[in-house]
Design a protein around this motif. Sequence first.
Motif, short mmCIF file in Angstrom:
data_model
loop_
_atom_site.label_atom_id
_atom_site.label_comp_id
_atom_site.label_asym_id
_atom_site.label_seq_id
_atom_site.Cartn_x
_atom_site.Cartn_y
_atom_site.Cartn_z
N ARG A 1 0.83 -1.20 0.00
CA ARG A 1 0.00 0.00 0.00
C ARG A 1 0.86 1.26 0.00
O ARG A 1 1.90 1.31 0.66
N GLY A 2 0.41 2.27 -0.74
CA GLY A 2 1.13 3.53 -0.78
C GLY A 2 0.35 4.57 -1.56
O GLY A 2 -0.76 4.31 -2.03
N GLU A 3 0.94 5.75 -1.68
CA GLU A 3 0.30 6.84 -2.40
C GLU A 3 0.68 6.85 -3.89
O GLU A 3 -0.03 7.38 -4.72
N LYS A 4 1.85 6.27 -4.19
CA LYS A 4 2.36 6.31 -5.57
C LYS A 4 2.86 4.92 -5.96
O LYS A 4 4.06 4.66 -5.95
N PRO A 5 1.96 4.02 -6.31
CA PRO A 5 2.38 2.66 -6.65
C PRO A 5 2.86 2.53 -8.09
O PRO A 5 2.42 3.26 -8.98
N LEU A 6 3.77 1.61 -8.30
CA LEU A 6 4.15 1.19 -9.65
C LEU A 6 3.44 -0.13 -9.92
O LEU A 6 3.61 -1.09 -9.15
N ILE A 7 2.66 -0.17 -10.98
CA ILE A 7 1.93 -1.39 -11.34
C ILE A 7 2.78 -2.18 -12.32
O ILE A 7 3.00 -1.77 -13.45
N CYS A 8 3.28 -3.31 -11.86
CA CYS A 8 4.09 -4.18 -12.72
C CYS A 8 3.19 -5.25 -13.31
O CYS A 8 2.41 -5.88 -12.59
N VAL A 9 3.32 -5.47 -14.62
CA VAL A 9 2.46 -6.44 -15.30
C VAL A 9 3.28 -7.60 -15.84
O VAL A 9 4.10 -7.44 -16.73
N GLY A 10 3.06 -8.77 -15.26
CA GLY A 10 3.64 -10.00 -15.77
C GLY A 10 2.61 -10.75 -16.58
O GLY A 10 1.56 -10.20 -16.94
N ILE A 11 2.87 -12.00 -16.86
CA ILE A 11 1.92 -12.79 -17.63
C ILE A 11 0.91 -13.48 -16.73
O ILE A 11 -0.30 -13.37 -16.90
N ASN A 12 1.40 -14.22 -15.73
CA ASN A 12 0.48 -14.93 -14.83
C ASN A 12 1.15 -15.12 -13.48
O ASN A 12 2.38 -15.17 -13.40
#
Length: 206
Positions: free
Chosen positions: A52-63
Motif C-alpha cells: 500500500r502507498g500513495e504512488k504505486p508502480l503497477i508491474c504487469v507480468g503474464i500470470n
Amino acid sequence: MHIPACETSLLELADFDRALEESARPNPDYDITKWIYVPNHYSEYRYILGTRGEKPLICVGINPSTAAPDDLDNTLKSVERVALHNGYDSFLMFNVYAQRATDPDDMERTYNRQLHAQNMKAFDYALSLDRAGAPAVWAAWGTIIEKRDYLPGCVRDMIAVGKARGARWYSAGKKSKKGHPHHPLYLRKDSLLEEFDVEGYLNHIL
C-alpha cells in the motif's frame, strides 16, 4: 511450484469487488495495512498482490505463481527493488492472465472470458490507486507472452482500461529481438524505467 489443479472454467470464481471487500478485513496471515492481496487467500488465481502507498508502480507480468504477502518470490523482490529505486513508494503486481502456474507452459489453453473480465476490474482498481491520477504501468512480461494466443488480446483490453485512467506505460531493461519488454527477474536493482509504446509494440508482434 504451482501446477494448476484444473481449468479455471471449473472453478467458482470470486467476483473481484467482493474479493476486494474481503481483503480489507483483518487477516491472521498478513498485515492488511501493508499488503493488498486479492483474493486474500491462496487459490488457483490471483488478481492483485502488492504493498500500500500513495504512488504505486503497477508491474504487469503474464500470470501469477506462488507469491503471497510476506512470501515474495525472486521476481517480486526484484519488482519491489526497481519500484523503490524509480521513486515509487509501493508496488502492485498484476498479470495479463490471472491463473496461477509456476511454469507458463501449464497455463490453460482455453481462454476463460469470465476470469479475464474480473481481472480487468482488478486492473481498473489498481489504476485508481495512484493519488496523482497518472498511474504508471510497467510492462514486464518478457517473451512469455508468446506462450498463448489469447495473451496479446488481453493486453489490448488492458490498454483500453488504462486510457480511461490516463495510464502511462513503461519498460525496464533491454527488449528482446521481437520487442518484448524485459522480465523483472534478472534486472539490476538500479534499472530505470523508460516510456514504452505498448500499442505500437502489439501492432508489431501481431
